[in-house]
Design an enzyme around this catalytic site. Structure first.
Site, PDB file in Angstrom:
ATOM      1  N   SER A 272      15.379 -28.678   3.272  1.00 60.31           N
ATOM      2  CA  SER A 272      17.279 -28.012   3.336  1.00 60.31           C
ATOM      3  C   SER A 272      17.361 -27.835   4.718  1.00 60.31           C
ATOM      4  CB  SER A 272      16.850 -27.339   1.816  1.00 60.31           C
ATOM      5  OG  SER A 272      17.226 -26.435   2.571  1.00 60.31           O
ATOM      6  N   CYS A 273      16.792 -27.690   5.204  1.00 57.96           N
ATOM      7  CA  CYS A 273      17.450 -27.098   6.741  1.00 57.96           C
ATOM      8  C   CYS A 273      17.526 -27.344   8.417  1.00 57.96           C
ATOM      9  CB  CYS A 273      16.121 -25.769   6.917  1.00 57.96           C
ATOM     10  SG  CYS A 273      16.711 -24.538   5.534  1.00 57.96           S
ATOM     11  N   PHE A 274      16.296 -28.100   8.479  1.00 61.93           N
ATOM     12  CA  PHE A 274      16.511 -28.145   9.936  1.00 61.93           C
ATOM     13  C   PHE A 274      17.710 -29.538  10.059  1.00 61.93           C
ATOM     14  CE2 PHE A 274      11.532 -27.572  10.721  1.00 61.93           C
ATOM     15  CZ  PHE A 274      11.980 -26.319  10.611  1.00 61.93           C
ATOM     16  N   ASP A 277      21.067 -28.324  10.202  1.00 61.27           N
ATOM     17  CA  ASP A 277      21.653 -27.536  10.738  1.00 61.27           C
ATOM     18  C   ASP A 277      21.540 -28.041  11.751  1.00 61.27           C
ATOM     19  OD1 ASP A 277      21.283 -25.834   8.629  1.00 61.27           O
ATOM     20  OD2 ASP A 277      19.652 -24.436   9.323  1.00 61.27           O
TER      21      ASP A 277
END
Ligand code: UDX
Length: 453
Positions: A272-274, A277
């Site tokens: 969900s992040c890399f 972001d």
């Protein structure tokens, strides 16, 4: 419901993965914590002491601290504000279509908290834990709070940034024992308060401005993702050079200036992040008039790498048209049912593009994967996508297998089961299986970064 403690508790608004892990970590360090979320179902479960999401170690801590009264939940933002002098905000900041982050949840939280603060005067500290691009706390969050509270930043209330670095699967452990804590503050009072809250964690506290703290979060995730893409790019060279990239990168990582973590070649990074972001950072940089060649390349390499896994299968079979491929492991990493941005989606897209039929299997992530498929995909491609209910079912009737995620179940499956594959070929993008054992059983083994020496 038990009344939340009055006065000096820590508030946590937004009880998703990050919010709950943060709340239990404070409760575990002996503090009183009051949580609030707009999702009624989530709140009901938490009030009963049940964690609404799965994360190792979380349900035990939620249950323990609800029972001992350190963790309670407020029925409204006003109740929460009345009980707390510091409030952490951990609401989602999802990706908008253009890659920027959608700040609507944070804006809503700022308004709700700001109006509640105006009804319950007294200095409080509002800490942004949600991942936000540099400048958001000072340029968006603080002005909204000032407007809604009718107060002045620094006297009526203060704001701070405190990014999280929690990885799924180890979230509780990461929250309880952070290697470093980054706080971005604007005054001494906030610094003192945050340092006292984190005193029990025995970790180094890095003190910066809110904007610098926000940049630390993005720089950290970009660095980690860049290392993975770097490993993947080198893995392609290893394939051409006819060597195995794993011992090569192990040797590279032995240089203490480099270190060996986060350099495992595979199908690329998901989660969900890399990607979210990095896209947000690129969009922010672009809006600031900057180019981001390196960080942008990280995403390009990542996308190509997942497609390369399919190319490895194609090159080893002479073409995938009409073949049935068992795609094993649908979550973005093992021990989670989270399929957000999983490389399995890109691999499926590429397999269908190359006119293969796909049999999908995962020990826990099938439902999430199905929900994450672009609307109508399963119907549109007319019976070329199947969900198997066991590993054996996926293997039986398939020509080859591609392993996207290294689940323990795949490792433990008797080697003979892989012989069910008609072409006796496994493309293992994560070095899950014992290739020598497979070879003894007449099953060919292909992997990312494994040149045929
Ligand atoms: C990440 C960061 O680690 C965390 O600090 C941040 O707060 C959120 O993003 P997470 O997305 O949960 O956490 O997973 P992580 O373990 O970092 O893995 C991300 C992806 O990279 C996975 O798909 C994983 O398989 C892949 N990866 C990781 C590799 O391909 N090779 C590696 O060497 C390491």
């Amino acid at each position: 419901m038990k009344r939340p403690p009055q006065g000096r508790a820590i508030g946590v608004v937004g009880l998703g993965y990050v919010g709950i892990a943060t709340a239990v970590s404070f409760a575990n360090s002996g503090k009183k914590v009051v949580g609030y979320d707009v999702d009624d179902e989530r709140m009901m479960s938490l009030k009963k002491g049940k964690a609404p999401i799965f994360e190792p170690g979380l349900s035990e801590l939620v249950s323990r601290h609800v029972k001992n009264g350190r963790l309670s939940f407020a029925d409204s933002v006003d109740d929460l504000i009345g009980a707390c002098n510091v409030i952490f905000i951990a609401v989602p900041t999802p990706s908008a279509k253009d890659g920027t982050i959608d700040l609507s949840f944070l804006k809503q939280a700022a308004q709700d908290l700001g109006y509640a603060q105006s009804r319950n005067p007294g200095w409080r500290l509002f800490v942004v834990k949600s991942t936000v691009v540099p400048g958001t706390t000072m340029n968006d969050f603080a002005p909204t709070m000032a407007k809604c509270t009718g107060g002045t930043l620094g006297t009526g209330f203060s704001v701070a940034s405190n990014p999280e670095f929690l990885a799924e699967g180890t979230m509780v452990e990461d929250a309880l024992h952070p290697p470093r804590i980054v706080i971005g503050i604007t005054d001494e009072k906030s610094e003192k308060l945050l340092k006292s809250i984190y005193a029990g964690f025995h970790s180094k506290v890095v003190v910066l401005s809110p904007t610098a703290a926000e940049l630390v979060k993005y720089a950290s995730n970009s660095m980690l993702a860049t290392r993975v893409s770097f490993a993947n790019e080198i893995s392609r060279m290893a394939e051409k050079a006819g060597v195995d990239v794993y011992p090569v990168l192990d040797a590279v990582g032995m240089d203490p200036r480099i270190g060996g973590k986060f350099m495992r070649a595979g199908p690329g990074f998901g989660g969900s992040c890399f990607t979210k972001d990095i896209k947000a950072l690129i969009a922010w940089a672009k809006a600031s008039g900057l180019e981001t060649s390196l960080i942008s390349a990280t995403l390009d390499v990542n996308d190509r790498q997942a497609r390369h896994v399919v190319d490895l299968a194609r090159e080893s079979t002479g073409g995938l048209k009409g073949k049935r491929v068992a795609l094993l492991g649908l979550s973005f990493k093992p021990d989670t049912s989270d399929t957000r941005d999983s490389r399995a989606y890109t691999i499926v897209e590429e397999l269908l593009w190359q006119e293969a039929t796909v049999s999908l299997y995962d020990p826990v992530a099938v439902e999430n994967f199905r929900r994450g498929l672009p609307h109508g995909v399963a119907d549109e491609i007319g019976g070329r996508l199947f969900f198997a209910s066991s590993l054996k079912e996926a293997l039986r009737g398939s020509d080859i297998a591609i392993i996207q995620c290294d689940w323990e179940e795949f490792r433990r499956t008797p080697t003979a089961n892989w012989k069910l594959l008609k072409d006796k070929l496994v493309v293992d993008s994560r070095r899950t299986l014992d290739r020598k054992a497979l070879a003894r059983n007449g099953v060919r083994y292909v992997s990312v970064g494994l040149g045929l020496d």
